[in-house]
Design a protein around this motif. Structure first.
Motif, PDB file in Angstrom:
ATOM      1  N   TYR A   1       0.826  -1.215   0.000  1.00  0.00           N
ATOM      2  CA  TYR A   1       0.000   0.000   0.000  1.00  0.00           C
ATOM      3  C   TYR A   1       0.858   1.262   0.000  1.00  0.00           C
ATOM      4  CZ  TYR A   1      -3.461   3.416   1.624  1.00  0.00           C
ATOM      5  OH  TYR A   1      -4.272   4.526   1.756  1.00  0.00           O
ATOM      6  N   ASP A   2       1.954   1.249   0.754  1.00  0.00           N
ATOM      7  CA  ASP A   2       2.811   2.422   0.874  1.00  0.00           C
ATOM      8  C   ASP A   2       3.613   2.636  -0.420  1.00  0.00           C
ATOM      9  OD1 ASP A   2       4.080   4.592   1.949  1.00  0.00           O
ATOM     10  OD2 ASP A   2       4.882   3.547   3.700  1.00  0.00           O
ATOM     11  N   SER A   3       4.305   3.759  -0.467  1.00  0.00           N
ATOM     12  CA  SER A   3       5.111   4.075  -1.656  1.00  0.00           C
ATOM     13  C   SER A   3       6.432   3.321  -1.679  1.00  0.00           C
ATOM     14  CB  SER A   3       5.381   5.577  -1.722  1.00  0.00           C
ATOM     15  OG  SER A   3       6.095   6.007  -0.560  1.00  0.00           O
ATOM     16  N   GLN A   4       6.770   2.655  -0.589  1.00  0.00           N
ATOM     17  CA  GLN A   4       7.995   1.860  -0.526  1.00  0.00           C
ATOM     18  C   GLN A   4       7.812   0.711   0.448  1.00  0.00           C
ATOM     19  OE1 GLN A   4      11.004   4.556   0.873  1.00  0.00           O
ATOM     20  NE2 GLN A   4      10.047   4.858   2.866  1.00  0.00           N
ATOM     21  N   LEU A   5       8.647  -0.307   0.321  1.00  0.00           N
ATOM     22  CA  LEU A   5       8.602  -1.440   1.243  1.00  0.00           C
ATOM     23  C   LEU A   5       9.074  -1.004   2.621  1.00  0.00           C
ATOM     24  CD1 LEU A   5      10.037  -4.311  -0.993  1.00  0.00           C
ATOM     25  CD2 LEU A   5       7.654  -3.614  -0.685  1.00  0.00           C
ATOM     26  N   ARG A   6       8.539  -1.666   3.649  1.00  0.00           N
ATOM     27  CA  ARG A   6       8.876  -1.306   5.030  1.00  0.00           C
ATOM     28  C   ARG A   6       9.735  -2.363   5.716  1.00  0.00           C
ATOM     29  NH1 ARG A   6       4.480  -2.276   7.089  1.00  0.00           N
ATOM     30  NH2 ARG A   6       3.368  -2.882   5.210  1.00  0.00           N
ATOM     31  N   ALA A   7      10.103  -3.388   4.989  1.00  0.00           N
ATOM     32  CA  ALA A   7      10.881  -4.483   5.568  1.00  0.00           C
ATOM     33  C   ALA A   7      12.327  -4.051   5.815  1.00  0.00           C
ATOM     34  CB  ALA A   7      10.855  -5.695   4.634  1.00  0.00           C
ATOM     35  N   ASP A   8      13.015  -4.833   6.643  1.00  0.00           N
ATOM     36  CA  ASP A   8      14.422  -4.564   6.925  1.00  0.00           C
ATOM     37  C   ASP A   8      15.230  -4.606   5.621  1.00  0.00           C
ATOM     38  OD1 ASP A   8      13.750  -4.461   9.578  1.00  0.00           O
ATOM     39  OD2 ASP A   8      14.450  -6.492  10.032  1.00  0.00           O
ATOM     40  N   ALA A   9      16.295  -3.808   5.594  1.00  0.00           N
ATOM     41  CA  ALA A   9      17.107  -3.686   4.379  1.00  0.00           C
ATOM     42  C   ALA A   9      17.654  -5.024   3.907  1.00  0.00           C
ATOM     43  CB  ALA A   9      18.252  -2.704   4.621  1.00  0.00           C
TER      44      ALA A   9
END
Length: 525
Positions: free
Chosen positions: A385-393
């Motif tokens: 949903y967001d403009s970027q992934l939120r997972a750890d690098a």
């Protein structure tokens, strides 16, 4: 089939067999039949109480029966029970061979007394961490009661059956040819489903319990830790749980728990329960709380009403009810649940081998799911949903290296599409341009966060708009003597180690609350 370490361990376990047993194979011409034949030969060679019988012509090949010699006490495996099911195989050999179960004696007697005719079939996956509990429970029931029979079936080897019965998630249980249940179940739950009087007896037993000094509602990491800390203070402690272990039971790999480099959720849950049982804690498992009534004045008893009609009273209460997977709440999700919509990639991923799937969610859980599935399926579309992934690098780097994964950001899933019996795709909206797009696929794995299990607490304690229990730095809620910890609270970090720390904090705060009550109220407790 068995390496040196497994062989040594198995030989040690098989020394506990008391009654002779025989392994009765049904084999075909394929590689899997050959592998099963080799496995059974290796097992039979490890104990003089095990005999390998001549092969028979069963409808399922490869399969085998474990039978107590000269009796009808038996269980059947269709497939090769390795992976997560190896423990199920070991326990089946032991229990058919007369080694006693560790189940509670009253539960064993309840199983023995069940009347009727029950033919169970369980479809499992070797990568499913939830399946062994079901397989082991039904195998034990088949050993204890001649009216109950059970076959455990590896869905990956019997694809025609899986497709004919439209099985898209495991464990899937059939009773007398009809769907019975899906998902993780423990022995008590299965018994309660087929024993009509189980609920009433359980309620009567619970109603007879004396009030607790502290009653912990929830048996996950926060609840288990709270129980240990409370019990060590010498106060009367009870734990009420829908399933001891909570959401940890659905967690596969745990790699961020200090001092333990890697473990699995079910293993950690079992260790937590074993630790709690070292103390004088009354564990009331597989019960659902429906209403909390705070004490009218400080020092009086709080009461917790249960779904089965019983009521428990306690001087203090610690709420550790945890959270559950959040649903998308879009058209088609509920209709196609377990028919292409899934929430456990480890359990159900193997059913999508060579197919196209989507993962909804770009946090750690979503990216981990996409990585795992990419090694099984033909293609993964990850929708965030967001403009970027939120997972750890580190997870994003791994995801980016996979050629069969496509990432779509700024996208809102609006519908799960299907043909009436299974998923055929999904529709999402591009949040930047407002356009709708269809994606053709066979499976949708939802990984979009958690919802606190607090609906039953409305009006009893203060909750946020998101349903989280409001707590202070001592873990106390808006009601004196009622504390909370873990994923159900306003604690921002939903992590196992954080929940454990919060559980100990809440237990110490509850004890501090108790010792500061007027002496006459403590004596009354």
């Amino acid at each position: 089939m068995l390496d040196a370490n497994m062989t040594q361990q198995l030989e040690t376990y098989l020394a506990n067999i008391r009654e002779p047993i025989e392994l009765v194979p049904s084999l075909g011409d394929g590689d899997k039949s050959r592998e099963l034949g080799e496995l059974l030969e290796e097992i039979a060679a490890l104990s003089d109480k095990i005999t390998l019988a001549d092969a028979v012509d069963d409808a399922r090949k490869p399969s085998f029966l474990i039978r107590r010699t000269g009796t009808d006490i038996a269980v059947r495996f269709a497939g090769i029970p390795m992976g997560h099911e190896f423990t199920s195989l070991v326990l089946a050999l032991l229990h058919v061979g007369g080694h006693p179960s560790k189940a509670a004696e009253d539960l064993i007697e309840q199983v023995k007394g069940i009347e009727g005719d029950f033919e169970f079939e369980t479809y499992f996956s070797l990568s499913c961490q939830n399946c062994p509990d079901v397989v082991q429970a039904l195998n034990l029931m088949a050993v204890l009661n001649p009216n109950i029979r059970h076959t455990a079936i590896d869905g990956a080897l019997f694809k025609d059956e899986v497709e004919a019965r439209e099985i898209m998630s495991v464990p899937q249980i059939f009773l007398n040819g009809e769907p019975f249940a899906q998902g993780r179940m423990e022995l008590e739950q299965i018994v309660a489903r087929i024993d009509d009087n189980a609920g009433a007896r359980a309620a009567e037993k619970l109603a007879e319990k004396d009030p607790f000094d502290v009653l912990i509602v929830g048996g996950g990491p926060a609840g288990a830790t709270a129980a240990v800390y409370a019990a060590r203070k010498g106060i009367r402690t009870g734990v009420l749980a829908e399933r001891f272990g909570g959401q940890v039971l659905d967690t596969m790999a745990i790699e961020n728990f200090p001092s333990v480099q890697e473990t699995e959720g079910p293993k950690l849950a079992a260790q937590l329960e074993a630790h709690v049982r070292q103390y004088d804690v009354d564990i009331m498992n597989l019960h659902t709380a429906e209403k909390l009534t705070p004490a009218e004045r400080e020092g009086d008893f709080h009461s917790v009403e249960l779904k089965n009609g019983a009521t428990l009273n306690a001087r203090t209460v610690i709420l550790t009810t945890g959270a559950r997977w959040r649903h998308m709440n879009v058209p088609g999700e509920e209709e196609y649940k377990n028919k292409g919509v899934a929430y456990c990639p480890h359990c159900d991923g193997p059913f999508y081998k060579g197919k196209r799937v989507a993962v909804i969610g770009g946090g750690n859980s979503g990216v981990e799911a996409a990585i795992d599935l990419a090694g099984i399926v033909a293609h993964v579309t990850l929708i965030e949903y967001d403009s970027q992934l939120r997972a750890d690098a580190v997870l994003q780097r791994k995801l980016g290296s996979l050629k069969n994964v496509k990432v779509i950001t700024s996208a809102l899933t609006t519908q799960v599409n299907g043909d009436g019996s299974k998923v055929t795709g999904l529709t999402y909206k591009d949040r930047n341009h407002g356009t709708s797009h269809d994606v053709e696929l066979e499976g949708v794995f939802v990984q979009i966060g958690l919802v606190p299990n607090t609906e039953w607490l409305k009006g009893a304690v203060a909750l946020t708009e998101r349903g989280e229990i409001e707590i202070d730095d001592r873990g106390e809620t808006s009601q004196p003597g009622i504390f909370a910890a873990g994923d159900a609270t306003t604690e921002p970090y939903k992590q196992i180690v954080v929940a454990m720390g919060a559980g100990s904090n809440a237990a110490l705060s509850a004890f501090d609350y108790l010792i500061r009550l007027p002496s006459e109220e403590l004596q009354a407790a």
